[in-house]
Design a protein around this motif. Structure first.
Motif, PDB file in Angstrom:
ATOM      1  N   GLY A  52      -1.939   6.092  -6.853  1.00  0.00           N
ATOM      2  CA  GLY A  52      -1.842   4.872  -6.072  1.00  0.00           C
ATOM      3  C   GLY A  52      -1.821   5.099  -4.576  1.00  0.00           C
ATOM      4  N   ILE A  53      -1.939   6.358  -4.137  1.00  0.00           N
ATOM      5  CA  ILE A  53      -1.973   6.660  -2.701  1.00  0.00           C
ATOM      6  C   ILE A  53      -3.313   6.215  -2.124  1.00  0.00           C
ATOM      7  N   GLU A  54      -3.254   5.417  -1.065  1.00  0.00           N
ATOM      8  CA  GLU A  54      -4.468   4.942  -0.399  1.00  0.00           C
ATOM      9  C   GLU A  54      -4.635   5.500   1.006  1.00  0.00           C
ATOM     10  N   ASP A  55      -3.516   5.781   1.680  1.00  0.00           N
ATOM     11  CA  ASP A  55      -3.568   6.268   3.061  1.00  0.00           C
ATOM     12  C   ASP A  55      -3.107   7.718   3.107  1.00  0.00           C
ATOM     13  N   PHE A  56      -3.972   8.605   3.573  1.00  0.00           N
ATOM     14  CA  PHE A  56      -3.673  10.025   3.683  1.00  0.00           C
ATOM     15  C   PHE A  56      -3.568  10.369   5.163  1.00  0.00           C
ATOM     16  N   VAL A  57      -2.361  10.725   5.595  1.00  0.00           N
ATOM     17  CA  VAL A  57      -2.117  11.061   6.997  1.00  0.00           C
ATOM     18  C   VAL A  57      -2.013  12.582   7.080  1.00  0.00           C
ATOM     19  N   LEU A  58      -3.043  13.207   7.637  1.00  0.00           N
ATOM     20  CA  LEU A  58      -3.210  14.654   7.559  1.00  0.00           C
ATOM     21  C   LEU A  58      -3.105  15.301   8.938  1.00  0.00           C
ATOM     22  N   SER A  59      -2.878  16.605   8.924  1.00  0.00           N
ATOM     23  CA  SER A  59      -2.876  17.387  10.155  1.00  0.00           C
ATOM     24  C   SER A  59      -3.108  18.840   9.797  1.00  0.00           C
ATOM     25  N   GLY A  60      -3.445  19.644  10.805  1.00  0.00           N
ATOM     26  CA  GLY A  60      -3.660  21.070  10.593  1.00  0.00           C
ATOM     27  C   GLY A  60      -3.647  21.793  11.922  1.00  0.00           C
ATOM     28  N   TYR A  61      -3.297  23.061  11.883  1.00  0.00           N
ATOM     29  CA  TYR A  61      -3.156  23.851  13.107  1.00  0.00           C
ATOM     30  C   TYR A  61      -4.350  24.780  13.317  1.00  0.00           C
ATOM     31  N   ARG A  84       0.867  -1.174   0.000  1.00  0.00           N
ATOM     32  CA  ARG A  84       0.000   0.000   0.000  1.00  0.00           C
ATOM     33  C   ARG A  84       0.904   1.224   0.000  1.00  0.00           C
ATOM     34  N   TYR A  85       0.326   2.378  -0.364  1.00  0.00           N
ATOM     35  CA  TYR A  85       1.096   3.611  -0.400  1.00  0.00           C
ATOM     36  C   TYR A  85       0.321   4.715   0.302  1.00  0.00           C
ATOM     37  N   GLY A  86       1.056   5.561   1.018  1.00  0.00           N
ATOM     38  CA  GLY A  86       0.427   6.642   1.758  1.00  0.00           C
ATOM     39  C   GLY A  86       1.215   7.929   1.632  1.00  0.00           C
ATOM     40  N   ILE A  87       0.608   9.022   2.077  1.00  0.00           N
ATOM     41  CA  ILE A  87       1.245  10.332   2.010  1.00  0.00           C
ATOM     42  C   ILE A  87       0.947  11.107   3.282  1.00  0.00           C
ATOM     43  N   ARG A  88       1.920  11.869   3.721  1.00  0.00           N
ATOM     44  CA  ARG A  88       1.811  12.684   4.941  1.00  0.00           C
ATOM     45  C   ARG A  88       1.769  14.147   4.539  1.00  0.00           C
ATOM     46  N   LEU A  89       0.659  14.815   4.877  1.00  0.00           N
ATOM     47  CA  LEU A  89       0.429  16.205   4.469  1.00  0.00           C
ATOM     48  C   LEU A  89      -0.251  16.986   5.584  1.00  0.00           C
ATOM     49  N   HIS A  90      -0.025  18.289   5.611  1.00  0.00           N
ATOM     50  CA  HIS A  90      -0.867  19.193   6.384  1.00  0.00           C
ATOM     51  C   HIS A  90      -1.993  19.680   5.467  1.00  0.00           C
ATOM     52  N   VAL A  91      -3.044  20.196   6.065  1.00  0.00           N
ATOM     53  CA  VAL A  91      -4.149  20.730   5.267  1.00  0.00           C
ATOM     54  C   VAL A  91      -4.585  22.070   5.858  1.00  0.00           C
ATOM     55  N   ILE A  92      -4.879  23.007   4.962  1.00  0.00           N
ATOM     56  CA  ILE A  92      -5.475  24.295   5.329  1.00  0.00           C
ATOM     57  C   ILE A  92      -6.640  24.496   4.382  1.00  0.00           C
ATOM     58  N   VAL A  93      -7.824  24.118   4.831  1.00  0.00           N
ATOM     59  CA  VAL A  93      -9.013  24.160   3.978  1.00  0.00           C
ATOM     60  C   VAL A  93     -10.024  25.133   4.562  1.00  0.00           C
ATOM     61  N   LEU A 109       9.190  25.820   6.761  1.00  0.00           N
ATOM     62  CA  LEU A 109      10.131  26.870   7.139  1.00  0.00           C
ATOM     63  C   LEU A 109      10.669  26.652   8.542  1.00  0.00           C
ATOM     64  N   VAL A 110       9.825  26.105   9.425  1.00  0.00           N
ATOM     65  CA  VAL A 110      10.249  25.922  10.815  1.00  0.00           C
ATOM     66  C   VAL A 110       9.968  24.528  11.346  1.00  0.00           C
ATOM     67  N   ARG A 111       9.202  23.738  10.626  1.00  0.00           N
ATOM     68  CA  ARG A 111       8.835  22.414  11.121  1.00  0.00           C
ATOM     69  C   ARG A 111       9.635  21.334  10.399  1.00  0.00           C
ATOM     70  N   GLY A 112      10.253  20.446  11.152  1.00  0.00           N
ATOM     71  CA  GLY A 112      10.939  19.325  10.551  1.00  0.00           C
ATOM     72  C   GLY A 112       9.968  18.254  10.108  1.00  0.00           C
ATOM     73  N   GLY A 113      10.445  17.337   9.288  1.00  0.00           N
ATOM     74  CA  GLY A 113       9.568  16.275   8.793  1.00  0.00           C
ATOM     75  C   GLY A 113       8.632  16.810   7.731  1.00  0.00           C
ATOM     76  N   ALA A 114       7.373  16.395   7.799  1.00  0.00           N
ATOM     77  CA  ALA A 114       6.387  16.840   6.814  1.00  0.00           C
ATOM     78  C   ALA A 114       6.294  18.357   6.834  1.00  0.00           C
ATOM     79  N   GLY A 115       6.554  18.979   5.692  1.00  0.00           N
ATOM     80  CA  GLY A 115       6.624  20.434   5.652  1.00  0.00           C
ATOM     81  C   GLY A 115       5.727  21.091   4.635  1.00  0.00           C
ATOM     82  N   THR A 116       4.819  20.325   4.029  1.00  0.00           N
ATOM     83  CA  THR A 116       3.938  20.889   3.006  1.00  0.00           C
ATOM     84  C   THR A 116       2.475  20.727   3.398  1.00  0.00           C
ATOM     85  N   ALA A 117       1.650  21.618   2.870  1.00  0.00           N
ATOM     86  CA  ALA A 117       0.218  21.606   3.163  1.00  0.00           C
ATOM     87  C   ALA A 117      -0.579  21.770   1.879  1.00  0.00           C
ATOM     88  N   LEU A 118      -1.714  21.092   1.823  1.00  0.00           N
ATOM     89  CA  LEU A 118      -2.693  21.368   0.781  1.00  0.00           C
ATOM     90  C   LEU A 118      -3.516  22.570   1.231  1.00  0.00           C
TER      91      LEU A 118
END
Length: 386
Positions: free
Chosen positions: A329-338, A225-234, A302-311
């Motif tokens: 082919g991405i099946e697992d979306f691991v998201l976060s937001g502030y 399986r394939y996954g992606i780690r992203l932040h989100v600002i929606v 700019l200041v956060r290590g690891g996952a550094g991009t956001a949708l």
């Protein structure tokens, strides 16, 4: 498709790079986020690991009693954990949770941080040790269902007569996630893990990485399986989303960004190097400076290590970008937001209804979120159909 959220055990805030707007990180707040993710229908939550974080196994255990279906993606650390002990921890958590454990294999990307934890291996050596670690871990758990002992004599790790008396609920073992961008990481993923994770790079770069891991896995007769780690600002509108992105880094000083960039440059993680290259330490703080692909923003890095991009964008735009990654082919979306509590609700309420039911059939309340406040004590608002 599985949508995961994030438990911010390294801190949470309304703004990055400053104490302004920060949250008190205590058990009650972490439980709020976990119960929100559980009730909103997220598949699970990632609990981070490292020097800046609370211990993920302790946190996951503390969140278990306040959730019902939520899965926990928890790290094992070669060199810091011994594989037999890590297998016992995993089996125990999996049984007590009713099969809600997912395991995140983390090799670490900072020699400086790892030295502080007593691990003195270079990048290549860490991956060799990780390969031995997860092989032993998998075999112990797999053989626990039949009671067979396991012997292994490796360069870095060895066990003799390793045996687990109480097997995990999931067979043969809780699924293993792993992320890494180096050639060594791709080989390890292809040979040993169940889900390969990438940080959020532009779709073409993600496609290239997935193709390489997929080809290596196929040569070994394996399918991942394939996954992606992203932040989100929606937000409801694109304009509001980009305004929120600018506000998130509005208190990042040039000095803070420079210190962070220098620290990232010292790491030997290829993935971290790729993240840093997306923003190049730029001090510009506008959409024009940091939008590296349609709706993909590198400002977090700019200041956060690891996952550094956001949708970043309207609900429709973010949903469309998710579908583009899913098409790769991405099946697992691991998201976060502030901040993580409010943003878990915002994403679920705005974006979940826009994902095709066939892609998120495991999510609760696909089209029937709360009806809202009853109007005039009589009328219930109609639920819009996607």
């Amino acid at each position: 498709m599985s949508i995961f959220w994030f438990i911010p055990t390294h801190g949470d805030s309304r703004y990055l790079g400053t104490a302004k707007g920060s949250r008190n990180l205590d058990l009650k707040y972490l439980q709020q986020i976990a119960t929100a993710a559980d009730s909103l229908g997220y598949e699970g939550v990632l609990i981070p690991t490292g020097r800046s974080c609370e211990d993920p196994w302790v946190v996951a255990s503390a969140l278990l009693p306040v959730t019902q279906r939520l899965k926990f993606l928890v790290a094992v650390r070669p060199g810091l954990h011994q594989p037999a002990l890590a297998a016992r921890m995993a089996a125990t958590f999996d049984r007590l949770s009713g099969g809600r454990l997912l395991v995140n294999l983390v090799t670490g990307g900072s020699e400086e941080e790892l030295a502080g934890d007593g691990l003195f291996l270079n990048h290549a050596q860490r991956y060799q040790e990780s390969e031995e670690f997860i092989r032993i871990w998998r075999e112990i758990l797999t053989r626990s269902h039949t009671g067979e002992p396991y012997d292994y004599d490796g360069q870095y790790l060895s066990v003799k007569g390793a045996r687990l008396l109480y097997p995990p609920l999931q067979k043969p073992y809780p699924p293993v996630f792993f992320g890494g961008s180096s050639e060594a990481a791709h080989h390890l993923a292809a040979e040993q893990v169940d889900t390969y994770l990438t940080w959020g790079e532009p779709p073409a770069a993600v496609a290239e990485k997935l193709a390489d891991v997929r080809e290596k896995a196929q040569r070994r007769g394996r399918t991942l399986r394939y996954g992606i780690r992203l932040h989100v600002i929606v937000r409801e509108t694109e304009e509001a989303a980009w305004q929120a992105a600018d506000e998130l880094i509005s208190h990042v000083s040039e000095q803070t960004a420079a210190v962070a960039h220098a620290a990232f440059a010292r790491m030997d993680s290829v993935g971290q190097q790729r993240m840093a290259a997306l923003h190049k330490g730029r001090q510009g703080k506008t959409r024009k400076d940091l939008e590296i692909s349609p709706n993909l923003w590198a400002g977090v890095g700019l200041v956060r290590g690891g996952a550094g991009t956001a949708l970043v964008g309207s609900a429709e735009q973010v949903a469309e970008r998710i579908k583009e990654y899913a098409a790769l082919g991405i099946e697992d979306f691991v998201l976060s937001g502030y901040p993580h509590l409010e943003e878990s609700y915002r994403f679920a309420e705005l974006v979940f209804p826009l994902l095709p039911p066939s892609l998120h059939k495991g999510l609760q309340g696909q089209h029937d979120f709360s009806i809202g406040e009853v109007v005039a004590n009589l009328y219930t608002p109609k639920v819009a159909q996607s």
